[in-house]
Design a protein around this motif. Sequence first.
Motif, mmCIF file in Angstrom:
data_model
loop_
_atom_site.group_PDB
_atom_site.id
_atom_site.type_symbol
_atom_site.label_atom_id
_atom_site.label_comp_id
_atom_site.label_asym_id
_atom_site.label_seq_id
_atom_site.Cartn_x
_atom_site.Cartn_y
_atom_site.Cartn_z
ATOM 1 N N ARG A 82 82.215 64.806 11.063
ATOM 2 C CA ARG A 82 83.523 64.824 11.331
ATOM 3 C C ARG A 82 83.812 63.454 12.067
ATOM 4 O O ARG A 82 85.054 62.603 11.908
ATOM 5 C CB ARG A 82 84.147 65.926 12.135
ATOM 6 N N ARG A 83 83.067 63.162 13.183
ATOM 7 C CA ARG A 83 83.243 61.887 13.995
ATOM 8 C C ARG A 83 83.301 60.836 13.041
ATOM 9 O O ARG A 83 84.108 59.732 13.496
ATOM 10 C CB ARG A 83 82.273 61.983 14.877
ATOM 11 N N THR A 84 82.617 60.737 12.087
ATOM 12 C CA THR A 84 82.290 59.658 11.411
ATOM 13 C C THR A 84 83.459 59.424 10.449
ATOM 14 O O THR A 84 83.903 58.168 10.161
ATOM 15 C CB THR A 84 80.962 59.748 10.342
ATOM 16 N N THR A 115 86.473 60.539 11.341
ATOM 17 C CA THR A 115 87.792 60.432 11.731
ATOM 18 C C THR A 115 88.520 59.001 11.619
ATOM 19 O O THR A 115 87.905 58.049 12.096
ATOM 20 C CB THR A 115 87.518 60.918 13.200
ATOM 21 N N ALA A 116 89.640 59.025 11.416
ATOM 22 C CA ALA A 116 90.289 57.623 11.123
ATOM 23 C C ALA A 116 90.615 57.283 12.413
ATOM 24 O O ALA A 116 91.001 57.768 13.618
ATOM 25 C CB ALA A 116 91.632 57.841 10.519
ATOM 26 N N HIS A 117 90.208 55.917 12.722
ATOM 27 C CA HIS A 117 90.487 55.249 13.838
ATOM 28 C C HIS A 117 91.442 54.271 13.848
ATOM 29 O O HIS A 117 91.541 53.624 12.712
ATOM 30 C CB HIS A 117 89.276 54.500 14.461
ATOM 31 N N PRO A 118 92.452 53.928 14.531
ATOM 32 C CA PRO A 118 93.292 52.937 14.452
ATOM 33 C C PRO A 118 92.998 51.488 14.378
ATOM 34 O O PRO A 118 91.868 51.062 14.844
ATOM 35 C CB PRO A 118 94.172 52.872 15.720
ATOM 36 N N GLY A 119 93.500 50.855 13.348
ATOM 37 C CA GLY A 119 92.901 49.483 12.883
ATOM 38 C C GLY A 119 93.128 48.319 14.079
ATOM 39 O O GLY A 119 94.138 48.688 15.132
ATOM 40 N N SER A 120 92.547 47.208 13.877
ATOM 41 C CA SER A 120 92.954 46.364 14.848
ATOM 42 C C SER A 120 94.439 45.838 14.913
ATOM 43 O O SER A 120 94.823 45.839 13.668
ATOM 44 C CB SER A 120 91.919 45.216 14.938
#
Length: 79
Positions: A47-49, A51-56
Amino acid sequence: MRCETIRETLSARIDGEQEPIAAESTDRHLDACADCRSWYRRAESLRRTLTAHPGSPVPELTADILRQLPPNSPLSSVS
């Protein structure tokens, strides 16, 4: 308690959903079952892998790109 039922409950827990059985029952099973503890650790890691993270931040380059177009380009007048 069957491992399949516990893993469904753990999946709900990971997703922040209502757990279908009491959390205490799930936790007791986890204390006693190494296979389910391992499954839970792997599922949380996945799930952590995923999970979407905001882009630069990306600089606004539209005006610079359009300025580099040939004068007769149909896009040269777009702003």
